[in-house]
Design a protein around this motif. Structure first.
Motif, PDB file in Angstrom:
ATOM      1  N   UNK A 201      12.859 -17.316  -8.751  1.00  0.00           N
ATOM      2  CA  UNK A 201      11.825 -17.115  -7.741  1.00  0.00           C
ATOM      3  C   UNK A 201      12.323 -16.996  -6.316  1.00  0.00           C
ATOM      4  N   UNK A 202      13.651 -16.912  -6.113  1.00  0.00           N
ATOM      5  CA  UNK A 202      14.177 -16.825  -4.751  1.00  0.00           C
ATOM      6  C   UNK A 202      13.597 -15.637  -3.995  1.00  0.00           C
ATOM      7  N   UNK A 203      13.540 -14.480  -4.639  1.00  0.00           N
ATOM      8  CA  UNK A 203      12.981 -13.303  -3.991  1.00  0.00           C
ATOM      9  C   UNK A 203      11.531 -13.502  -3.593  1.00  0.00           C
ATOM     10  N   UNK A 204      10.768 -14.192  -4.430  1.00  0.00           N
ATOM     11  CA  UNK A 204       9.358 -14.460  -4.114  1.00  0.00           C
ATOM     12  C   UNK A 204       9.234 -15.382  -2.907  1.00  0.00           C
ATOM     13  N   UNK A 205      10.112 -16.366  -2.814  1.00  0.00           N
ATOM     14  CA  UNK A 205      10.080 -17.282  -1.672  1.00  0.00           C
ATOM     15  C   UNK A 205      10.461 -16.553  -0.381  1.00  0.00           C
ATOM     16  N   UNK A 206      11.478 -15.698  -0.435  1.00  0.00           N
ATOM     17  CA  UNK A 206      11.843 -14.910   0.736  1.00  0.00           C
ATOM     18  C   UNK A 206      10.684 -13.994   1.150  1.00  0.00           C
ATOM     19  N   UNK A 207      10.058 -13.359   0.169  1.00  0.00           N
ATOM     20  CA  UNK A 207       8.933 -12.469   0.467  1.00  0.00           C
ATOM     21  C   UNK A 207       7.802 -13.222   1.158  1.00  0.00           C
ATOM     22  N   UNK A 208       7.431 -14.371   0.603  1.00  0.00           N
ATOM     23  CA  UNK A 208       6.346 -15.165   1.183  1.00  0.00           C
ATOM     24  C   UNK A 208       6.687 -15.566   2.610  1.00  0.00           C
ATOM     25  N   UNK A 209       7.934 -15.961   2.843  1.00  0.00           N
ATOM     26  CA  UNK A 209       8.350 -16.389   4.178  1.00  0.00           C
ATOM     27  C   UNK A 209       8.299 -15.228   5.169  1.00  0.00           C
ATOM     28  N   UNK A 210       8.803 -14.083   4.773  1.00  0.00           N
ATOM     29  CA  UNK A 210       8.804 -12.935   5.677  1.00  0.00           C
ATOM     30  C   UNK A 210       7.387 -12.479   6.019  1.00  0.00           C
ATOM     31  N   UNK A 211       6.484 -12.522   5.037  1.00  0.00           N
ATOM     32  CA  UNK A 211       5.115 -12.049   5.268  1.00  0.00           C
ATOM     33  C   UNK A 211       4.309 -13.061   6.074  1.00  0.00           C
ATOM     34  N   UNK A 212       4.357 -14.338   5.683  1.00  0.00           N
ATOM     35  CA  UNK A 212       3.496 -15.336   6.319  1.00  0.00           C
ATOM     36  C   UNK A 212       4.078 -15.887   7.613  1.00  0.00           C
ATOM     37  N   UNK A 213       5.390 -16.059   7.697  1.00  0.00           N
ATOM     38  CA  UNK A 213       6.011 -16.638   8.886  1.00  0.00           C
ATOM     39  C   UNK A 213       6.652 -15.583   9.783  1.00  0.00           C
ATOM     40  N   UNK A 214       7.251 -14.565   9.170  1.00  0.00           N
ATOM     41  CA  UNK A 214       7.915 -13.531   9.951  1.00  0.00           C
ATOM     42  C   UNK A 214       6.996 -12.414  10.393  1.00  0.00           C
TER      43      UNK A 214
ATOM     44  N   UNK B  39       1.670  -3.029   7.046  1.00  0.00           N
ATOM     45  CA  UNK B  39       1.548  -3.189   8.491  1.00  0.00           C
ATOM     46  C   UNK B  39       2.064  -4.554   8.926  1.00  0.00           C
ATOM     47  N   UNK B  40       2.880  -4.599   9.978  1.00  0.00           N
ATOM     48  CA  UNK B  40       3.335  -5.873  10.523  1.00  0.00           C
ATOM     49  C   UNK B  40       2.152  -6.619  11.132  1.00  0.00           C
ATOM     50  N   UNK B  41       2.252  -7.960  11.151  1.00  0.00           N
ATOM     51  CA  UNK B  41       1.157  -8.780  11.665  1.00  0.00           C
ATOM     52  C   UNK B  41       1.711  -9.890  12.553  1.00  0.00           C
ATOM     53  N   UNK B  42       0.892 -10.884  12.842  1.00  0.00           N
ATOM     54  CA  UNK B  42       1.296 -11.955  13.756  1.00  0.00           C
ATOM     55  C   UNK B  42       2.508 -12.727  13.230  1.00  0.00           C
ATOM     56  N   UNK B  43       3.502 -12.893  14.097  1.00  0.00           N
ATOM     57  CA  UNK B  43       4.722 -13.622  13.750  1.00  0.00           C
ATOM     58  C   UNK B  43       4.562 -15.088  14.127  1.00  0.00           C
ATOM     59  N   UNK B  44       4.659 -15.971  13.137  1.00  0.00           N
ATOM     60  CA  UNK B  44       4.429 -17.397  13.374  1.00  0.00           C
ATOM     61  C   UNK B  44       5.698 -18.154  13.774  1.00  0.00           C
TER      62      UNK B  44
END
Length: 261
Positions: A156-169, A127-132
């Motif tokens: 770990x590039x994929x992990x960093x992209x994933x974290x960014x998309x989930x927490x910030x995007x 589920x999408x959530x709040x976009x920071x």
């Protein structure tokens, strides 16, 4: 010139298939392919360049699968992809002149933090959530920075992209995974162009492993679209923690060297 026997090519193909499967879901293909290539006796520079070549196949395969499944639209993501390409190219260009000791020392702790975040954080699903961050800020700041890291260092590039998309995007797990593959493909391409110009590509090995990556990524991405966060989340946590351990216990890691003194 490094020559590979048929037996070695089959081993590298199998390793690339597994790497493509894991990477299409959670990232971390380099955790598998780079050590195998180094153990096979491939020189470090050629290992990095050839790894980018075969990684392009896996990222392309996963991107195609996610696009066919309606999880990502490359036509709307091309500005981010272009920024990731530029970041990867600049990072690869600077890789030969900037010491990687600081990154190597910090990386295990960053990856471990990502792994624990996805393992312990409640409420992470599709589920999408709040976009920071707004899309322009995310594209202009986060994407080229991670692309630069991919070209300069990589693991770990994929992990960093994933974290960014989930927490910030604010994206859900499956949508974040799909968008991560397109950007990872772009940063790989940017770095590959630089390595190609430097003559650091072993084409036979790269193409054989590329076929393995392509097939593995097809299998993994299709499974991810069926299972969503139920498989993405645990595999991402395990992959990040495994990469953290691998990088920390590397003989070249300055912290590990200091502890062993």
């Amino acid at each position: 010139m490094f020559e590979a026997s048929l037996e070695l090519l089959l081993i590298l193909f199998a390793a690339a298939f597994v790497a493509g499967f894991v990477d299409s879901i959670a990232g971390g293909a380099g955790l598998i392919t780079i050590p195998v290539m180094l153990i096979a006796g491939i020189p470090p520079l050629q290992t990095l360049g050839t790894n980018k070549l075969q990684g392009i196949f896996g990222a392309t395969s996963a991107t195609i699968s996610y696009a066919r499944g309606g999880r990502v639209d490359p036509k709307t993501q091309w500005p981010m992809a272009l920024l990731a390409f530029a970041g990867g190219a600049v990072g690869a260009a600077l890789a030969t002149v900037i010491s990687g000791d600081v990154l190597l020392a910090a990386l295990p702790f960053l990856l471990a933090g990502i792994g624990l975040y996805f393992a312990l954080r409640s409420g992470l699903d599709d589920t999408d959530r709040h976009q920071r961050l707004s899309v322009p800020l995310f594209a202009g700041l986060v994407v080229p920075a991670i692309g630069f890291y991919d070209g300069l260092f990589g693991p770990g590039t994929g992990s960093f992209f994933m974290l960014a998309f989930v927490t910030l995007g604010g994206l859900g797990m499956l949508k974040a995974t799909a968008r991560t593959k397109l950007l990872n493909l772009s940063s790989n391409l940017g770095a590959f162009v630089v390595f190609l110009a430097g003559g650091a590509i072993l084409w036979k090995i790269g193409l054989v492993m590329g076929v393995g990556q392509f097939l593995g990524a097809q299998t993994g991405s299709n499974l991810a679209m069926k299972r969503g966060a139920k498989i993405i989340r645990p595999l991402l946590a395990i992959s990040s923690l495994a990469m953290a351990a691998k990088v920390f216990f590397d003989d070249q890691n300055p912290i590990y060297q200091w502890l062993m003194m």
